[in-house]
Design a protein around this motif. Structure first.
Motif, PDB file in Angstrom:
ATOM      1  N   ASP A 198       0.808  -1.240  -0.001  1.00 12.17           N
ATOM      2  CA  ASP A 198       0.041  -0.097  -0.116  1.00 12.17           C
ATOM      3  C   ASP A 198       0.974   1.345  -0.010  1.00 12.17           C
ATOM      4  OD1 ASP A 198      -2.666   1.459   0.398  1.00 12.17           O
ATOM      5  OD2 ASP A 198      -1.601   2.028   2.254  1.00 12.17           O
ATOM      6  N   VAL A 199       1.787   1.255   0.931  1.00  9.21           N
ATOM      7  CA  VAL A 199       2.559   2.580   0.876  1.00  9.21           C
ATOM      8  C   VAL A 199       3.454   2.634  -0.380  1.00  9.21           C
ATOM      9  CG1 VAL A 199       4.734   1.618   1.955  1.00  9.21           C
ATOM     10  CG2 VAL A 199       4.038   3.818   2.551  1.00  9.21           C
ATOM     11  N   ALA A 203       3.430   5.926  -3.207  1.00 12.01           N
ATOM     12  CA  ALA A 203       4.578   6.559  -3.593  1.00 12.01           C
ATOM     13  C   ALA A 203       4.594   6.469  -5.154  1.00 12.01           C
ATOM     14  CB  ALA A 203       5.785   5.669  -2.969  1.00 12.01           C
ATOM     15  N   ARG A 204       4.164   5.284  -5.863  1.00 10.26           N
ATOM     16  CA  ARG A 204       4.203   5.397  -7.314  1.00 10.26           C
ATOM     17  C   ARG A 204       3.058   6.190  -7.884  1.00 10.26           C
ATOM     18  NH1 ARG A 204       4.951  -0.963  -9.212  1.00 10.26           N
ATOM     19  NH2 ARG A 204       7.157  -0.762  -9.344  1.00 10.26           N
ATOM     20  N   GLY A 205       1.924   6.318  -7.047  1.00 14.32           N
ATOM     21  CA  GLY A 205       1.046   7.408  -7.347  1.00 14.32           C
ATOM     22  C   GLY A 205       1.515   8.701  -7.447  1.00 14.32           C
ATOM     23  N   ALA A 206       2.324   9.446  -6.403  1.00 13.82           N
ATOM     24  CA  ALA A 206       2.865  10.524  -6.360  1.00 13.82           C
ATOM     25  C   ALA A 206       3.785  10.690  -7.302  1.00 13.82           C
ATOM     26  CB  ALA A 206       3.530  10.522  -5.035  1.00 13.82           C
ATOM     27  N   GLU A 209       1.778  11.263 -10.608  1.00 10.53           N
ATOM     28  CA  GLU A 209       0.876  12.756 -10.685  1.00 10.53           C
ATOM     29  C   GLU A 209       1.810  13.840 -10.590  1.00 10.53           C
ATOM     30  OE1 GLU A 209      -1.518  12.167  -7.206  1.00 10.53           O
ATOM     31  OE2 GLU A 209      -2.354  10.248  -7.850  1.00 10.53           O
ATOM     32  N   GLY A 210       3.103  13.566 -10.506  1.00 10.14           N
ATOM     33  CA  GLY A 210       4.049  14.709 -10.235  1.00 10.14           C
ATOM     34  C   GLY A 210       3.885  15.475  -8.973  1.00 10.14           C
ATOM     35  N   ARG A 211       3.402  14.698  -7.818  1.00  9.49           N
ATOM     36  CA  ARG A 211       3.278  15.233  -6.503  1.00  9.49           C
ATOM     37  C   ARG A 211       4.430  15.085  -5.692  1.00  9.49           C
ATOM     38  NH1 ARG A 211       0.802  12.559  -2.761  1.00  9.49           N
ATOM     39  NH2 ARG A 211      -0.393  11.032  -4.615  1.00  9.49           N
ATOM     40  N   PHE A 212       4.773  16.278  -5.108  1.00  9.44           N
ATOM     41  CA  PHE A 212       5.677  16.107  -4.097  1.00  9.44           C
ATOM     42  C   PHE A 212       5.038  15.919  -2.762  1.00  9.44           C
ATOM     43  CE2 PHE A 212       7.892  17.859  -0.328  1.00  9.44           C
ATOM     44  CZ  PHE A 212       9.013  17.563  -0.634  1.00  9.44           C
ATOM     45  N   ASP A 213       5.663  14.860  -1.894  1.00 19.37           N
ATOM     46  CA  ASP A 213       5.212  14.308  -0.717  1.00 19.37           C
ATOM     47  C   ASP A 213       6.527  13.997   0.013  1.00 19.37           C
ATOM     48  OD1 ASP A 213       4.153  12.666   1.381  1.00 19.37           O
ATOM     49  OD2 ASP A 213       2.438  12.092   0.437  1.00 19.37           O
TER      50      ASP A 213
END
Length: 403
Positions: A198-199, A203-206, A209-213
Motif C-alpha cells: 500500500d505505501v 509513492a508510485r501514485g505520487a 501525478e508529479g506530486r511532492f510528498d
C-alpha cells in the motif's frame, strides 16, 4: 583459510603519519596484501601508494622516489577496511530508533541520531571495521532510512558520514509480528505484505501525478532503483516472499538481511533471481535440519551461488568489534574463508553501490586499510593499525590501545 590465504606470512612496510594527524601521502610495501578486487589479486610482496587519502598504485613493489619514512611489519597482513550493512551503533548506545506509532515510516531518517566518534564506533575501528550502514530498528514494517558512515575519530558529522540517506530498512518478518500480537492487523504475514504494498502504491501514485510528498520522496528513490533496500526477514518462507515482492514485483535493489533459521533452504530460488543476501547475526540453523547436521548459512548461500553474499553483526546483537568472528564461524561451518572475507569487504560495497570508494584496495579508491598480525579471520590474529582515507585512526600498543 584456503590456499590463497595460507601462504607464508610475509612482511609489510608502511609509511605512516602520527596518530590523529591529517592524511598524508603514504607508501606501503606489503609482503601479504589481499586486494579483494574482482581479479582476487594477492601480491606477495606488494605495494600500495596513497596520495591525498586515495590509493594511486597497487601492485608489485617498485622503486620509491623522494624522501619517505618506511615502517616495517615483517609478520603482518594488509586488507581493505571491513564493511557491515546491518548495524545499530550510530547512536552511541542511546537505544535503537523505532517509531512505533505507525507500521510504516518512509519519512524517518536515522541520520539525525548519529553521534560521530562514539565509543562503539571507536571499538569497531579498532577491529578493522571502517564503513557501516546504521539503520532504524525492526519494530515496524518500514523503519525508515539508514545512514552510511565511516568510523573516523572525528566529532564532525560531515567528516564521518558518506550518505545521510543511504538506503531503506524494511522488516518483513519476525519482530513486527511480535509487536502487538501475532493476529493484530499489520503483524501477520498477509497484513504486513498489504501494508508495504500500500505505501509503495502511494509513492508510485505520487510519481505518476508529479506530486511532492515529503514522507514519500526517499521511498520514490527506492522504487526508481536510486537507493538500495535492506530487508529484515528470516525463515525460508519469509525469504521467498520478501524477494518475490521487492525483486520480482517492484524491481528494487533489494538485499535480504538475516535470512536466518531455515532461510538457507530458499537459497537456490534467491540465487536464480539474483537477489543478494546479507547474512547474520545467526550463522547456523540448529532447529530445522533434516539432513543430520548443523547447517551453516554462509556455506549454503554461497554453494547456491547467491550473488555478492555478505555478512553482518546486527550490532549490538553481535558486538561490532567481533565482526571478524562472523566470517570465522561461517568458515568453521563449511564456507570458503576467502569468500567470507569478500563478504565483509567488496561484496557489501557492491550491493550498496559503494564499490567505487570502499571494499577493495584498488587505484582511485579510499585508502581504508587494516593491518593484521596474521590471517584476518584467525581469532589468534589482532589488528595492529587502521587507516581511513589515509589517516591513521587506530594503533595497537602492547598494554595500551589508542582509540
Amino acid at each position: 583459510m584456503p590456499s590463497k590465504l595460507s601462504a607464508l606470512t610475509l612482511g609489510v612496510a608502511l609509511l605512516a603519519m602520527a596518530p590523529g594527524s591529517n592524511a598524508q601521502d603514504l607508501v606501503l610495501q606489503c609482503g601479504k596484501l589481499l586486494t579483494m578486487n574482482s581479479a582476487d589479486q594477492i601480491f606477495e610482496p606488494g605495494e600500495i601508494e596513497i596520495t591525498d587519502g586515495k590509493i594511486v598504485y597497487v601492485g608489485a613493489p617498485r622503486p620509491i622516489s623522494g624522501q619517505v619514512e618506511v615502517l616495517e611489519f615483517p609478520e603482518s597482513w594488509a586488507v581493505p577496511g571491513l564493511v557491515d550493512l546491518h548495524t545499530h551503533i550510530h547512536t552511541g548506545g542511546w537505544g535503537d530508533i523505532n517509531d512505533m506509532v505507525r507500521s510504516v515510516n518512509p519519512g524517518l531518517r536515522a541520520c539525525a541520531t548519529v553521534r560521530p566518534d562514539n565509543r562503539a564506533m571507536r571499538l569497531a575501528c579498532s577491529a578493522g571495521v571502517t564503513t557501516l550502514f546504521g539503520i532504524p530498528g525492526s519494530g515496524t514494517n518500514m523503519g525508515g532510512f539508514g545512514v552510511l558512515y565511516k568510523t573516523k575519530a572525528s566529532p564532525h558529522y560531515d567528516a564521518a558520514v558518506l550518505e545521510s540517506v543511504g538506503g531503506l530498512k524494511v522488516a518483513q518478518d519476525s519482530n513486527p509480528q511480535r509487536r502487538a500480537g501475532t493476529f493484530a492487523f499489520g503483524n501477520n504475514r498477509a497484513s504486513m505484505g498489504w501494508i508495504l504494498e500500500d505505501v509503495c502504491a502511494k509513492a508510485r501514485g505520487a510519481v505518476r501525478e508529479g506530486r511532492f510528498d515529503f514522507a514519500l520522496e526517499d521511498l520514490k528513490k527506492v522504487l526508481n532503483r536510486e537507493l538500495p533496500i535492506l530487508i529484515h526477514t528470516a525463515g525460508s518462507e519469509g525469504v521467498v516472499n520478501t524477494a518475490r515482492m521487492w525483486h520480482r514485483k517492484f524491481g528494487t535493489r533489494c538485499v535480504i538481511s538475516h535470512g536466518s533459521f531455515d532461510g538457507w533452504k530458499a537459497a537456490p530460488a534467491i540465487a536464480a533471481w539474483g537477489v543478494p543476501v546479507n547474512h547474520g547475526p545467526r550463522m547456523m540453523d540448529l532447529y530445522s535440519s533434516a539432513n543430520g547436521r548443523i547447517n551453516g548459512g554462509g556455506a549454503e548461500y554461497s554453494k547456491a551461488g547467491v550473488p555478492h553474499f555478505s555478512l553482518n553483526t546486527d550490532s549490538n546483537v553481535i558486538p561490532q568489534e567481533e565482526f571478524f568472528l562472523q566470517g570465522a564461524m561461517s568458515s568453521r561451518l563449511g564456507a570458503d574463508s576467502y569468500q567470507m572475507l569478500r563478504g565483509m569487504t567488496i561484496n557489501p560495497a557492491i550491493t550498496f553501490g559503494l564499490d567505487d570508494r570502499v571494499g577493495s584496495l584498488e587505484e582511485g579508491k579510499d585508502a581504508d586499510i587494516v593491518l593484521y598480525t596474521g590471517d584476518p579471520l584467525d581469532p589468534r590474529s589482532h589488528v595492529q593499525r587502521v587507516w581511513i582515507e589515509g589517516q591513521l585512526e587506530y594503533e595497537y600498543q602492547e598494554g595500551k590501545q589508542r582509540f
